[in-house]
Design a protein around this motif. Structure first.
Motif, PDB file in Angstrom:
ATOM      1  N   LYS A 174       0.855  -1.184   0.000  1.00  0.00           N
ATOM      2  CA  LYS A 174       0.000   0.000   0.000  1.00  0.00           C
ATOM      3  C   LYS A 174       0.896   1.241   0.000  1.00  0.00           C
ATOM      4  O   LYS A 174       1.830   1.341   0.784  1.00  0.00           O
ATOM      5  CB  LYS A 174      -0.901   0.005   1.235  1.00  0.00           C
ATOM      6  N   GLY A 175       0.612   2.159  -0.917  1.00  0.00           N
ATOM      7  CA  GLY A 175       1.419   3.365  -1.004  1.00  0.00           C
ATOM      8  C   GLY A 175       2.771   3.129  -1.637  1.00  0.00           C
ATOM      9  O   GLY A 175       3.705   3.914  -1.441  1.00  0.00           O
ATOM     10  N   GLY A 176       2.933   2.009  -2.368  1.00  0.00           N
ATOM     11  CA  GLY A 176       4.173   1.741  -3.080  1.00  0.00           C
ATOM     12  C   GLY A 176       5.286   1.171  -2.232  1.00  0.00           C
ATOM     13  O   GLY A 176       6.456   1.161  -2.650  1.00  0.00           O
ATOM     14  N   THR A 177       4.953   0.675  -1.057  1.00  0.00           N
ATOM     15  CA  THR A 177       5.979   0.072  -0.203  1.00  0.00           C
ATOM     16  C   THR A 177       5.368  -1.004   0.687  1.00  0.00           C
ATOM     17  O   THR A 177       4.187  -0.920   1.046  1.00  0.00           O
ATOM     18  CB  THR A 177       6.676   1.141   0.668  1.00  0.00           C
ATOM     19  N   LEU A 178       6.164  -1.993   1.031  1.00  0.00           N
ATOM     20  CA  LEU A 178       5.701  -3.020   1.957  1.00  0.00           C
ATOM     21  C   LEU A 178       5.637  -2.431   3.358  1.00  0.00           C
ATOM     22  O   LEU A 178       6.497  -1.613   3.735  1.00  0.00           O
ATOM     23  CB  LEU A 178       6.652  -4.222   1.953  1.00  0.00           C
ATOM     24  N   ASN A 179       4.648  -2.856   4.139  1.00  0.00           N
ATOM     25  CA  ASN A 179       4.624  -2.390   5.523  1.00  0.00           C
ATOM     26  C   ASN A 179       5.692  -3.126   6.337  1.00  0.00           C
ATOM     27  O   ASN A 179       6.360  -4.023   5.828  1.00  0.00           O
ATOM     28  CB  ASN A 179       3.225  -2.537   6.134  1.00  0.00           C
ATOM     29  N   THR A 180       5.839  -2.738   7.585  1.00  0.00           N
ATOM     30  CA  THR A 180       6.925  -3.279   8.416  1.00  0.00           C
ATOM     31  C   THR A 180       6.895  -4.798   8.496  1.00  0.00           C
ATOM     32  O   THR A 180       7.927  -5.466   8.305  1.00  0.00           O
ATOM     33  CB  THR A 180       6.842  -2.683   9.837  1.00  0.00           C
ATOM     34  N   ASN A 181       5.731  -5.370   8.754  1.00  0.00           N
ATOM     35  CA  ASN A 181       5.634  -6.820   8.903  1.00  0.00           C
ATOM     36  C   ASN A 181       5.870  -7.553   7.585  1.00  0.00           C
ATOM     37  O   ASN A 181       6.494  -8.615   7.558  1.00  0.00           O
ATOM     38  CB  ASN A 181       4.264  -7.200   9.473  1.00  0.00           C
ATOM     39  N   GLN A 182       5.384  -6.984   6.486  1.00  0.00           N
ATOM     40  CA  GLN A 182       5.596  -7.608   5.182  1.00  0.00           C
ATOM     41  C   GLN A 182       7.077  -7.596   4.812  1.00  0.00           C
ATOM     42  O   GLN A 182       7.630  -8.613   4.385  1.00  0.00           O
ATOM     43  CB  GLN A 182       4.777  -6.874   4.113  1.00  0.00           C
ATOM     44  N   GLY A 183       7.713  -6.455   4.970  1.00  0.00           N
ATOM     45  CA  GLY A 183       9.137  -6.354   4.668  1.00  0.00           C
ATOM     46  C   GLY A 183       9.974  -7.273   5.544  1.00  0.00           C
ATOM     47  O   GLY A 183      10.912  -7.922   5.073  1.00  0.00           O
ATOM     48  N   LEU A 184       9.617  -7.320   6.824  1.00  0.00           N
ATOM     49  CA  LEU A 184      10.331  -8.205   7.746  1.00  0.00           C
ATOM     50  C   LEU A 184      10.149  -9.659   7.337  1.00  0.00           C
ATOM     51  O   LEU A 184      11.111 -10.438   7.338  1.00  0.00           O
ATOM     52  CB  LEU A 184       9.807  -7.991   9.165  1.00  0.00           C
ATOM     53  N   GLY A 185       8.934 -10.038   6.954  1.00  0.00           N
ATOM     54  CA  GLY A 185       8.660 -11.427   6.601  1.00  0.00           C
ATOM     55  C   GLY A 185       9.483 -11.910   5.431  1.00  0.00           C
ATOM     56  O   GLY A 185      10.103 -12.980   5.490  1.00  0.00           O
ATOM     57  N   VAL A 186       9.523 -11.131   4.340  1.00  0.00           N
ATOM     58  CA  VAL A 186      10.251 -11.597   3.155  1.00  0.00           C
ATOM     59  C   VAL A 186      11.762 -11.604   3.387  1.00  0.00           C
ATOM     60  O   VAL A 186      12.487 -12.376   2.751  1.00  0.00           O
ATOM     61  CB  VAL A 186       9.904 -10.744   1.912  1.00  0.00           C
ATOM     62  N   LYS A 187      12.247 -10.763   4.307  1.00  0.00           N
ATOM     63  CA  LYS A 187      13.692 -10.717   4.560  1.00  0.00           C
ATOM     64  C   LYS A 187      14.151 -11.712   5.622  1.00  0.00           C
ATOM     65  O   LYS A 187      15.252 -12.252   5.542  1.00  0.00           O
ATOM     66  CB  LYS A 187      14.102  -9.297   4.974  1.00  0.00           C
ATOM     67  N   VAL A 188      13.311 -11.960   6.626  1.00  0.00           N
ATOM     68  CA  VAL A 188      13.747 -12.799   7.747  1.00  0.00           C
ATOM     69  C   VAL A 188      13.468 -14.281   7.507  1.00  0.00           C
ATOM     70  O   VAL A 188      14.054 -15.146   8.181  1.00  0.00           O
ATOM     71  CB  VAL A 188      13.083 -12.326   9.059  1.00  0.00           C
ATOM     72  N   ALA A 189      12.601 -14.604   6.550  1.00  0.00           N
ATOM     73  CA  ALA A 189      12.248 -16.003   6.318  1.00  0.00           C
ATOM     74  C   ALA A 189      13.464 -16.841   5.933  1.00  0.00           C
ATOM     75  O   ALA A 189      13.631 -17.970   6.407  1.00  0.00           O
ATOM     76  CB  ALA A 189      11.173 -16.092   5.221  1.00  0.00           C
ATOM     77  N   THR A 190      14.315 -16.288   5.082  1.00  0.00           N
ATOM     78  CA  THR A 190      15.485 -17.053   4.630  1.00  0.00           C
ATOM     79  C   THR A 190      16.484 -17.302   5.763  1.00  0.00           C
ATOM     80  O   THR A 190      16.943 -18.440   5.936  1.00  0.00           O
ATOM     81  CB  THR A 190      16.163 -16.345   3.445  1.00  0.00           C
ATOM     82  N   PRO A 191      16.879 -16.296   6.558  1.00  0.00           N
ATOM     83  CA  PRO A 191      17.763 -16.595   7.688  1.00  0.00           C
ATOM     84  C   PRO A 191      17.189 -17.609   8.678  1.00  0.00           C
ATOM     85  O   PRO A 191      17.936 -18.420   9.231  1.00  0.00           O
ATOM     86  CB  PRO A 191      17.960 -15.229   8.353  1.00  0.00           C
ATOM     87  N   ILE A 192      15.871 -17.583   8.898  1.00  0.00           N
ATOM     88  CA  ILE A 192      15.271 -18.589   9.782  1.00  0.00           C
ATOM     89  C   ILE A 192      15.427 -19.979   9.170  1.00  0.00           C
ATOM     90  O   ILE A 192      15.788 -20.950   9.853  1.00  0.00           O
ATOM     91  CB  ILE A 192      13.781 -18.268  10.042  1.00  0.00           C
ATOM     92  N   GLY A 193      15.177 -20.093   7.865  1.00  0.00           N
ATOM     93  CA  GLY A 193      15.396 -21.368   7.183  1.00  0.00           C
ATOM     94  C   GLY A 193      16.852 -21.791   7.231  1.00  0.00           C
ATOM     95  O   GLY A 193      17.163 -22.978   7.410  1.00  0.00           O
ATOM     96  N   ASN A 194      17.773 -20.810   7.080  1.00  0.00           N
ATOM     97  CA  ASN A 194      19.208 -21.104   7.186  1.00  0.00           C
ATOM     98  C   ASN A 194      19.540 -21.813   8.487  1.00  0.00           C
ATOM     99  O   ASN A 194      20.285 -22.798   8.515  1.00  0.00           O
ATOM    100  CB  ASN A 194      20.026 -19.801   7.155  1.00  0.00           C
ATOM    101  N   LEU A 195      18.985 -21.300   9.561  1.00  0.00           N
ATOM    102  CA  LEU A 195      19.268 -21.830  10.897  1.00  0.00           C
ATOM    103  C   LEU A 195      18.936 -23.325  10.969  1.00  0.00           C
ATOM    104  O   LEU A 195      19.756 -24.130  11.426  1.00  0.00           O
ATOM    105  CB  LEU A 195      18.478 -21.026  11.926  1.00  0.00           C
ATOM    106  N   PHE A 196      17.750 -23.688  10.490  1.00  0.00           N
ATOM    107  CA  PHE A 196      17.350 -25.098  10.511  1.00  0.00           C
ATOM    108  C   PHE A 196      18.206 -25.933   9.556  1.00  0.00           C
ATOM    109  O   PHE A 196      18.609 -27.051   9.884  1.00  0.00           O
ATOM    110  CB  PHE A 196      15.861 -25.226  10.142  1.00  0.00           C
TER     111      PHE A 196
END
Length: 554
Positions: free
Chosen positions: A80-102
């Motif tokens: 919305k407004g041409g940018t991801l909100n805080t939770n959306q941006g966090l989700g797409v960026k943090v998902a990979t490091p969490i997967g890395n850990l496992f």
């Protein structure tokens, strides 16, 4: 009767002498084979190991850090407004490091359990499938496309996580003692090329879609939807190229000797790959196992409960944790930081699709500058000195310099962004942090855990240390997302940089726990006595098994 007893004693004594002779011979054969590996001249086989392992890290870095640019594109299309909100941006960026850990913990453990070769390639298959899955992700009434992308990026992270312990241990165990640091650095340095490639590919895609983007409906931006899918999807290509070579790489002789406990086969493997570069497994060959220290929960606890071993694991794990708080805090948010300081931001007079195009182009250019000016030179500076300076001094120097740089950038932040000239000084300091991360702890935290532990726990320990790093990456991403906009949009950047300085300082102290590993054999570094490591041939019930495996070419 006395004669019979005397004959029995004589026979038993002869058997013990024969067994002792066989044990000595097997022990000597093991040490001779290890000496051949440790003193081998750099060869084409080592180049192949470096390339096969390195392509994986190229793919890993491309897939991890391309999201830095793709997230901006996703914001234009789905935010919305041409940018991801805080939770959306966090989700797409943090998902990979969490997967890395496992992935790091699971693949690290399994590589010690079933073998490096059997696991190598599986992680790349996961990466290829997950990358393709992201590129073709869609949405429906019951499915949110960002949730689908986050799920795929978690799976991608599991595959990428598996690459860390496997590639580190394989390159470490095939390398000679004199050049092991450079070989492992060359493998890891592909991370820099992967980050640069991601930025260049993004730049090319943005340029290719310029005409169609400028003619798009500003409320829909169909062209940007094509852009991010191409950017992410092209990450499949290098992985697909490398897959065959990973599946056909030979088992390391150290695993064959010390975990499979098959000294004869390992000695044969060493002779083959050092002389001809080939690798052959005879499916009818009889395994001749030996008695040697075996991995178990009890043995693991006994080994790491000794302070000299436990402090190595603690030192490597925390150092990686501290480093990744800064490395991923900056690496996955460089577009946000560049925007916050106004570097390359589009003119306020621009509107509509021209503003979108200009912003995407500037984000790509900024990421290219950061890669070329800091990231890539840092890896290769480490390559030049890693086997002469040593790992510990390099890591210590890196953490010290990073502490100073983050203190300056944090406490002088307002003055450094006050004028265009000052902003250029900030970008220069930012490039220096990238340089000293790689000319320092980012390289050494990868190398040391691949050397510092015995073969039966080397991959597991590397996985634990790497997972600690990715825990730091997760903490960093969550903290960055929650704090960046305190007191207003991007108003907390200076304090985030000050927090990073604190973690760099703690890395200095954790480095002091680590023992230097340069120019030593892996067996000497492990701290276990090597004379008498082989305790004798295994029992008959174990030694008559057939070694499975096809004929393969290295």
């Amino acid at each position: 009767m006395a004669t019979l007893n005397a004959e029995k004693d004589s026979t038993a004594s002869s058997d013990q002498v024969a067994k002792g002779h066989v044990t000595f011979e097997l022990d000597e054969r093991r040490r001779a084979a290890l000496a051949e590996v440790d003193t081998a001249k750099f060869s084409w086989f080592h180049v192949k190991v470096s390339l096969v392992a390195g392509v994986g890290f190229f793919t890993d870095a491309y897939d991890i850090f391309a999201i830095n640019i793709a997230a901006v594109m996703l914001g234009y299309v789905y935010g919305k407004g041409g940018t991801l909100n805080t939770n959306q941006g966090l989700g797409v960026k943090v998902a990979t490091p969490i997967g890395n850990l496992f992935g790091q913990i699971f693949f690290g453990y399994m590589a010690d359990r079933v073998g490096r070769k059997r696991m190598y390639g599986i992680e790349l298959m996961i990466i290829i499938v997950a990358t393709f899955g992201q590129a073709v992700a869609g949405s429906g009434h019951a499915v949110n496309i960002l949730a689908v992308i986050i799920a795929w990026r978690f799976i991608l992270g599991v595959g990428i996580g598996g690459d860390y312990p496997l590639s580190a241990v394989i390159s470490s165990e095939f390398a000679s003692a004199a050049s092991r640091g450079r070989l492992m650095t060359a493998v890891f340095a592909n991370q820099g090329w992967g980050q640069l490639a991601g930025a260049i590919v993004a730049m090319v895609i943005v340029a290719a879609y310029k005409h169609s983007l400028l003619n798009d409906d500003p409320n829909v931006l169909v062209s940007v939807d094509y852009m991010w899918r191409l950017l992410i999807g092209l990450g499949c290509v290098p992985g697909a190229i490398a897959l065959y070579f990973r599946l056909t790489i030979p088992e390391t002789p150290r695993f064959t000797m010390d975990v499979e406990r098959n000294v004869k086969q390992a000695a044969q493997d060493v002779e083959n790959f050092l002389t001809t570069g080939s690798y052959y497994v005879d499916p009818d060959a009889v395994i001749e196992r030996v008695q040697a220290p075996k991995a178990s929960r009890k043995d693991f606890i006994a080994y790491f409960s000794k302070w000299e071993n436990g402090k190595q694991l603690l030192g490597t794990a925390y150092s990686w944790f501290a480093l990744d708080i800064a490395f991923y805090g900056l690496g996955l948010n460089s577009s946000i930081i560049l925007t916050a300081i106004g570097f390359g931001s589009p003119s306020k007079s621009l509107t509509g699709t021209l503003k979108v195009y200009t912003n995407l182009k500037n984000v790509c250019v900024g990421n290219i500058i950061l890669s070329v000016a800091g990231l890539i030179p840092g890896y290769w500076a480490s390559f030049l000195v890693i086997d002469s300076w040593g790992r510990k001094p390099l890591q210590l120097m890196g953490f010290c310099v990073l502490t100073v740089l983050f203190v300056v950038m944090g406490f002088a932040y307002d003055k450094l962004i006050a004028t265009p000239a000052a902003t250029k000084a900030f970008v220069f300091l930012y490039c220096l942090t990238n340089f000293f991360q790689n000319f320092g702890p980012n390289t050494t935290t990868f190398i040391i855990p691949g050397e510092a532990f015995p073969t039966r726990y080397r991959s597991t320990a590397h996985g634990i240390a790497a997972a600690s790093g990715k825990l730091g990456a997760v903490v960093s991403q969550v903290g960055f997302a929650r704090m960046i906009n305190i007191h207003g949009t991007n108003k907390f950047v200076n304090h985030i940089l000050e927090i990073l300085a604190f973690f760099m300082l703690t890395g200095v102290f954790s480095t002091l726990l680590i023992t230097e590993t340069k120019q030593q054999t892996l067996e000497d570094i492990s701290g276990e006595p090597q004379e008498g490591f082989v305790e004798g041939p295994a029992t008959a019930g174990v030694s008559s098994q057939v070694r499975a495996g096809p004929s393969l070419s290295a």
